[in-house]
Every structure is written in C-alpha cells, then in structure tokens.
Design a protein around this motif. Structure first.
Motif, short mmCIF file in Angstrom:
data_model
loop_
_atom_site.label_atom_id
_atom_site.label_comp_id
_atom_site.label_asym_id
_atom_site.label_seq_id
_atom_site.Cartn_x
_atom_site.Cartn_y
_atom_site.Cartn_z
N LEU A 250 3.29 -6.55 -3.93
CA LEU A 250 4.09 -6.33 -2.73
C LEU A 250 3.56 -7.25 -1.64
N THR A 251 4.43 -7.97 -0.99
CA THR A 251 3.99 -8.94 0.00
C THR A 251 4.85 -8.88 1.25
N SER A 252 4.27 -9.35 2.35
CA SER A 252 4.99 -9.55 3.62
C SER A 252 3.96 -10.05 4.62
N GLU A 253 4.40 -10.30 5.85
CA GLU A 253 3.45 -10.69 6.89
C GLU A 253 2.57 -9.52 7.29
N ASP A 254 3.07 -8.30 7.09
CA ASP A 254 2.28 -7.09 7.40
C ASP A 254 2.91 -5.92 6.65
N THR A 255 2.40 -5.60 5.48
CA THR A 255 2.99 -4.52 4.68
C THR A 255 2.84 -3.16 5.38
N GLY A 256 1.79 -3.01 6.18
CA GLY A 256 1.56 -1.72 6.84
C GLY A 256 2.65 -1.35 7.82
N MET A 287 -1.22 -7.60 2.22
CA MET A 287 -2.00 -7.53 3.45
C MET A 287 -1.41 -6.56 4.45
N THR A 288 -2.29 -5.79 5.11
CA THR A 288 -1.86 -4.89 6.16
C THR A 288 -2.83 -4.98 7.33
N ASN A 289 -2.31 -5.02 8.54
CA ASN A 289 -3.17 -5.05 9.72
C ASN A 289 -3.65 -3.64 10.06
N PRO A 290 -4.83 -3.51 10.67
CA PRO A 290 -5.41 -2.18 10.94
C PRO A 290 -4.53 -1.21 11.72
N PRO A 291 -3.79 -1.64 12.77
CA PRO A 291 -3.09 -0.64 13.58
C PRO A 291 -2.13 0.26 12.80
N TYR A 292 -1.43 -0.30 11.81
CA TYR A 292 -0.38 0.47 11.14
C TYR A 292 -0.93 1.26 9.97
N VAL A 315 -7.27 -6.12 4.43
CA VAL A 315 -7.16 -5.72 5.84
C VAL A 315 -7.89 -6.77 6.69
N PRO A 316 -7.19 -7.72 7.30
CA PRO A 316 -7.86 -8.76 8.09
C PRO A 316 -8.48 -8.20 9.37
#
Length: 566
Positions: A250-256, A287-292, A315-316
């Motif tokens: 599963l991919t995207s700019e931010d999966t979260g 990839m998912t960013n921390p906030p979400y 998680v970058p």
C-alpha cells in the motif's frame, strides 16, 4: 505551409471530445471501424503525408521511472495501457521509437537524471513524453518546452498522448480528476498494468497529503489529500490475487492520512483488506507521518500483529530537534515520534520501524544535529534513510538561510557512520523463520525473501521457491540482510491462488480478449471480426502488426459482404 509536426496542441481536449471513447474502449471498438476510400489529396506537402502515414500502436516504447513506489505504480499502469493498445514495451532504449520518462521531484539528483535523459533522447532523435511529479509541478521549465506531458492524475490517457506525440504533436494534460467538483484519488484502479514484479501489486490508496512541509516539492505536484473508496481498493486487491500476486504494497504520500477526506480511516481499510488476503500472502504498509498514526495507535498495533500483515512501519522523523521540526512545519514534536515508536515496540514485539532523516536543514545547529544522533543511538533503526538537504526551487525552505554545503556533507557522513556502527541482525543467527520469497538479489546469486518483520533474508536461488512461503534457519547476518538455509522436509507453502503472470504480461485485461494458443485461436467467437482483429493485434513484431491491420480490414470486408449476402 507549416508541417504537421510543427503544430502544438496545449490540451488534447482540443482534439478529443468528452463523447469520444476511453483508451480501453478504443481497444475493443475496432470491430466498428468501417473502411472508407480516402479522397486523393491535391498539392499536399511531403512532410504532411509522412506525418499522416504514421500508424500509432506499432511502435516500441522505452520507459524509465524514478522515485517512490507510488510513481512506480503509475509507471506500471502506463506500461500496461500502452501494451494493451498494441505498443511494444522494450528494455532497450536505443531500439525504442519513443521514450516515456516518469520523473520524481523529491531530490535534486533525481531531477538532474531526468533532465539528462531528456537531453540524451533528443540527441538520439527519439520522441519524448514526460510524466510524474517534475512536469506536473513545473510544466513551464525551459527544458520541458515543446514536450508532451502526462499529469499525475492523467495516466489513464497515456495512449492518447503517446499517439499524438508520435504524429508530431505536443500534448499537455495536467488537469485533476473530479466527480461533482470533488477531487478524486486519480485514474481508475482497474486499468491494465504491467507489474515490474509479477508477484507484487503496488496499490496507491490516496494521493496528495494534508501537510505543508516547507522543503517538499511533491505537494506541488500531487496536491491535497484525495482517497480512493475502500470498495475499489478491496476489488483491486482481489483482482491481484486472481493474477498470482502474493504480496501487496500500500502506497501514497501519507498512508496514515487515508480516508480523512471521505469519512473513513486507515484501520477501517486495513481490516477490510485482510479479509481478502489468501493465507500465506502478505500486506506491506507504506509510509505514514506521525500526526495521523497517533490517532490510531491501538488499532494499528492490532493490525500489525495480524499474521498476513508485515510487522513493519515506515515513520519519517526527519529530525529529533523540535526547532528544526517547527521550521519544517512537520506538525509534531520529537516526543510524538518517540510515543509512536515506544507504543508499537511494546504492543508489536519485534516490529521493524524504518525512518528518514534530513541532514543540514536550513537553521539546523550543531546541538540540533546532536539530538538527532542521540535518537538514532537510542533506537538503532534497522532501516534508516539518510538524506542530505537539497533546496527545491519554489519551496519556502529554499528561501531560508542555508547550512554551508561542507557542513551538510559532514553531518551526513557522521550520521551514516553511526548507522553503520551497529549490526541489528547478529542476534537472529540461529533462529528458524518463515519467509516469503518474492524477488531476485541485485547480484542475481540469491532469491530475496522477507520474514514477518519485513527483514531481508537471502535464500538459495531455486525456482521452486519463487513466490512461496518457506522455512529457513538463519546462519549468517550482515548489515542489511540475513542468509537462510531452507529446512529439509519443511512444507513449502504456495500463497498464490493461481499461477502468477509472466514478466511483462499485461494485468487487468477484460474478458473481451480472446484466448490465444500457439497454434491458433481458442475462442467461441474466434471467427468474428473482433476475434480476428484482437488475435492479430497481439503479434509482437511491429512489421507484422502493420500487415495485421490490412488483414483485419480484409477479413472485415469479407465477413461484412457475407452478412449482406446472407
């Protein structure tokens, strides 16, 4: 009088109306073509005749893709549509008639390679079509002048753009997909595609993001968040398994951030997906960013413990300094990142957390950088993506006071040395693990498998292991991999429910294509006009395809005459 190849079309809508068929519809509509005798043109330029005599669908196309898995998925879809229409995808750039260059705008070096490829293509007199984030974000760059462009949300129209480019036109499609004014995730997920690896399906679950990071150029290209509906993603996954896929990314700019624009969320999607994953097949989260991810930690821990989901998350963090994170507009602090990692390590034993770090962001002090070093020393990440900061044109970070180039290089070197100072897999020597074999190593000496933590395990290169879940004993470990010896008499499990497609074979073709055997046609309507046409169109040699067009027209005339007489 100007030649046809000199004409420039700003948008293909100037030539194609909304009532015209889509590319996949055109593939199956050739049975409706009625041959007509063309009137002889008087006083026509030789150049016009040459341009008009080009037969689209008979050329060879070479495609190069840079960047993330989302971009790779877009490339697979474009290759599939072109091949389904009749073009031949080639891995030999010199023999290609047209180069399709699918770009990445994250780093300056990637854009430099892209620009150099355009120059090389022009030197070799190749037709060129550009795609991806670079032309979407900056279509007016001088080196893109007069080139055809496919926007990131227009990949379902690649056949039209290539067709017009081969005729000598310059076409640019940069619009957004919308439904009743609402932005969509992009092109349809059921389009034909050619998977780079027939065992792995890459699915983009959303495009764009909700952040406004000061260094990021991708947001300029991909825009704001737009998610695909859950039902469409589930159907795409089911279709993949019917074609022999055993691993989904599963991919995207931010999966979260998935689903926040359509009233759902990532855990809801993941629970639906695991219901359709066959036993032994695996799902890898992007990839998912921390906030979400912070909003769904409890539920995400349960999902990452599921036997058909890799216990792996990217998680970058980018920096462990709160002042740098604020300058980046990352919308979290270092403590938020630690909370995510600590919680998942507690709830998902052995989880593999990958992260990214930027060295030398504008304003980063020595003390800021030391905080980042301490974070890496504390967690000893098995996968760490280290990036020296590059100022991307048009971003706020490009206007900030820059860290001297030598200092950026030194910090990158220091962080890399720290990362290479520990070997995370030594303690796993002697373990017995189940691994899914999906790839071949770069040196072609091994097959590459992954254990349930998405850690790389090299196994003997035996054809019977490819696409299988096997049991191995770990006998050696390196910095990035382990080596496993298959256990004698252990069960070799086949997760694929059908035989995988051959490499280069088009996925997602509709049933309208007749079945073809080496010695002829195998189809109940094999003698119909469309059956003859489709069979002929699958011949790979471009010269044979040109002959096939004439034979198809002749066959149509014969059948049409017989029907009239009957």
């Amino acid at each position: 009088m100007p030649a046809a190849c000199d004409s420039v079309i700003e948008d293909i809508e100037d030539m194609v109306s909304s009532q015209d068929p889509l590319p996949n519809e055109r593939q199956f509509a050739r049975k409706n073509v009625v041959p007509r005798v063309r009137k002889r043109l008087q006083h026509k330029d030789t150049e016009d005749l040459q341009a008009d005599s080009v037969i689209p669908g008979t050329q060879k196309i070479w495609m190069k893709t840079w960047g993330c898995s989302h971009n790779n998925s877009d490339g697979e879809y474009m290759a599939g549509q072109l091949a389904a229409y009749g073009y031949k995808m080639t891995e030999n750039s010199s023999e290609a008639d047209l180069w399709l260059l699918n770009s990445c705008t994250v780093k300056s070096p990637a854009e430099d390679h892209f620009r150099n490829s355009i120059k090389k293509a022009e030197e070799q007199n190749k037709k060129v079509v550009v795609a991806g984030c670079v032309p979407q974000a900056q279509p007016r760059m001088d080196y893109l002048k007069n080139l055809s462009i496919i926007g990131v949300q227009q990949i379902d129209r690649v056949v039209e753009v290539v067709e017009e480019t081969i005729k000598g036109h310059s076409v640019r499609l940069l619009g957004q997909k919308k439904d009743n004014g609402k932005r969509l995730g992009g092109a349809r997920l059921d389009l034909p595609k050619i998977r780079k690896n027939p065992l792995i399906e890459i699915i983009s679950i959303n495009t764009g993001c909700l952040n406004a990071c000061t260094y990021c150029k991708t947001r300029h290209a991909r825009g704001e968040l737009a998610s695909y509906p859950i039902d469409e993603l589930v159907e795409r996954s089911k279709q993949s398994f019917l074609e022999g896929v055993c691993e989904i990314w599963l991919t995207s700019e931010d999966t979260g951030a998935y689903g926040r624009d359509i009233g759902t969320d990532l855990p809801t999607l993941l629970w639906r997906l695991v219901e359709v994953i066959p036993e032994g097949a695996m799902l890898r989260l992007g990839m998912t960013n921390p906030p979400y991810i912070l909003e769904h930690l409890e539920e995400m821990a349960k999902i990452l413990n599921h036997p058909r989901v890799y216990s792996f998350l990217h998680v970058p963090v980018q920096s462990a300094s709160d002042s740098v994170l604020m300058a980046m507009k990352r919308e979290y602090c270092a403590a938020d990142f630690r909370r995510v990692v600590d919680f998942l390590k507690e709830k998902v034993p052995g989880i593999n957390i990958a992260t990214d770090i930027i060295c030398g962001f504008p304003g980063e002090t020595d003390e800021d950088f030391k905080e980042t070093l301490r974070l890496v020393e504390e967690y000893k990440f098995k996968s760490l993506f280290i990036n020296q900061f590059y100022a991307r044109p048009g971003t706020p970070a490009a206007k900030m006071e820059q860290v001297p180039a030598q200092e950026k290089k030194q910090r990158t070197k220091e962080l890399s040395a720290l990362f290479h100072s520990y070997t995370p897999y030594d303690r796993k020597v002697g373990e017995r693990q189940q691994v899914l074999v999906t790839e071949e190593s770069f040196d072609s000496n091994y097959y590459v498998a992954h254990n349930r933590f998405y850690e790389q395990v090299l196994v003997p290169k035996k054809p019977e292991f490819k696409g299988k879940m096997i049991t191995v004993d770990i006998f050696e470990a390196g910095k990035y991999f382990m080596k496993g010896q298959p256990v004698d008499n252990a069960i070799v499990f086949t997760p694929s429910i059908v035989k995988p497609l051959d490499k280069g074979q088009v996925s997602g073709l509709k049933n309208e294509f007749p079945a073809v055997e080496e010695d002829g046609v195998k189809s109940k309507d094999a003698h119909s006009t469309s059956g003859i046409l489709q069979t002929l169109w699958q011949w790979e040699d471009s010269r044979l395809k040109m002959v096939s067009i004439g034979l198809a027209i002749l066959a149509f005339i014969i059948i049409y005459s017989m029907e009239k007489l009957g």
